[in-house]
Design an enzyme around this catalytic site. Structure first.
Site, PDB file in Angstrom:
ATOM      1  CG  ASP A  86     -84.164 -25.980-119.990  1.00  0.00           C
ATOM      2  OD1 ASP A  86     -84.871 -26.890-119.504  1.00  0.00           O
ATOM      3  OD2 ASP A  86     -84.317 -24.775-119.700  1.00  0.00           O
ATOM      4  CG  HIS A 142     -83.107 -31.417-113.267  1.00  0.00           C
ATOM      5  ND1 HIS A 142     -83.624 -30.968-112.073  1.00  0.00           N
ATOM      6  CD2 HIS A 142     -82.459 -30.352-113.812  1.00  0.00           C
ATOM      7  CE1 HIS A 142     -83.316 -29.693-111.908  1.00  0.00           C
ATOM      8  NE2 HIS A 142     -82.605 -29.289-112.959  1.00  0.00           N
ATOM      9  CB  SER A 226     -72.509 -29.732-121.956  1.00  0.00           C
ATOM     10  OG  SER A 226     -73.397 -28.714-121.544  1.00  0.00           O
TER      11      SER A 226
END
Length: 262
Positions: A86, A142, A226
Site C-alpha cells: 500500500d 507482498h 519506508s
C-alpha cells in the site's frame, strides 16, 4: 500538537541515539497508550485490521499489523505485475544507460543502490518505480509476481527520510539508506525489489521461506516509514495506462503487464 510530534518521530528522526530510544519505546508495553492517538492522527482504517485496536501490545505491534483475510485482492492475470505494498507511487521513469535514475530532480546511481555495476547491469535502459509508504499505510510487503528468488542481499547502515521532502532534499536516500534487495526471476524476465529503510537500521524483516514466491504472498515488513523501488529490465513492463502520479495504490492492484525478455 500530537500530529506534529508523530511526524517528527516517524518521518524525520534518523540519529542513531534517538532512533535507538524511539525503537525501544515503540517495542515496549509502555507505548501501547499512544496506539489510539496514533490511529486517530493517521486516520487508520480500523475496519481492515486483523485485530481490535486494544489488542495491540505496543506501537510497533500496531505498526506492523496484518489485515483481515480478503481485504486485498491480487490481480489474477498471469502476466500482471501487482503492487507489493500500500503506497503512493512517487515517480516512474527510465534507467538511463549510465545506470542512473532521476527522482524528484535528483540523480541516483542504481549501481550504488544495488551495490555494484554488475548487479545493476540487467536493468540498464529499463524502468524504475518508486513507491512511498507513509505512517498511514499498511507496512507489510507482498510479492509483485510469482517466481523464484535469484538473490537477496542487504546494504547501507543509516536511514534518512524517504518521503517527498526526503527524496527532494536528502542526500542519496534511495542509494545510501539501509536497504534489502530481492531479485526475482518470473520466467520471462527478472526484476529487483529494493526495500529501503527510512528511520531505523535493520528495520526490514523477511517472513517468507524458501526460494519460490507466489504473487500476492507476504515477503517482509517494514518496522517504520519506508519506500520500495522496483527495477525492471529493458522493455520488461508495459505500465498500466491509468497511473497518474502521484498515484495511490494498494497491495495486489495492477501496476502493468510483464513482457517477455528478448
Amino acid at each position: 500538537m500530537i500530529q506534529s510530534l508523530y511526524r517528527l518521530m516517524i518521518e524525520l528522526t534518523n540519529r542513531r541515539w534517538s532512533s535507538t530510544l524511539l525503537k525501544r519505546f515503540a517495542r515496549s508495553s509502555a507505548s501501547k497508550w499512544v496506539v489510539p492517538s496514533f490511529a486517530r492522527t493517521y486516520k487508520i482504517n480500523q475496519e481492515e485490521m486483523e485485530k481490535e485496536l486494544g489488542e495491540y501490545k505496543s506501537l510497533h505491534d500496531f505498526f506492523i499489523r496484518r489485515l483481515k483475510p480478503g481485504t486485498r485482492i491480487t490481480e489474477a492475470a498471469s502476466d500482471a505485475i501487482v503492487s507489493p505494498v500500500d503506497a503512493i507511487i512517487e515517480d516512474i521513469g527510465p534507467v538511463v544507460p549510465e545506470l542512473e535514475i532521476h527522482v524528484k530532480g535528483k540523480v541516483y546511481s542504481i549501481a550504488e543502490m544495488l551495490g555494484s555495476a554488475e548487479a545493476a547491469s540487467p536493468y540498464r535502459e529499463g524502468t524504475y518505480m518508486v513507491l512511498y509508504l507513509s505512517p498511514t499505510h499498511y507496512h507489510r510487503i507482498h510479492s509483485p509476481v510469482s517466481g523464484t528468488i535469484l538473490n537477496q542481499w542487504s546494504l547501507g547502515s543509516r536511514s534518512y527520510p524517504v518521503n517527498a521532502l526526503g527524496l527532494k532534499y536528502g542526500k542519496g536516500t534511495l542509494s545510501k539508506n539501509y536497504r534489502m534487495v530481492t531479485e526475482i526471476d518470473y520466467g520471462s524476465g527478472r526484476l529487483a525489489l529494493v526495500k529501503v529503510g527510512a528511520m531505523f537500521v535493520n528495520s526490514i524483516e523477511t517472513v517468507h521461506e524458501g526460494e519460490r514466491l507466489k504473487k500476492g504472498e507476504e515477503m517482509a515488513y517494514f518496522s517504520f516509514g519506508s519506500t520500495v523501488v522496483l527495477l525492471f529490465e529493458k522493455d520488461g513492463i508495459e505500465l498500466a495506462e491509468d497511473i497518474v502520479l502521484p498515484a495511490h495504490v494498494k497491495v495486489g492492484e495492477k501496476l502493468g503487464t510483464l513482457t517477455p525478455r528478448h
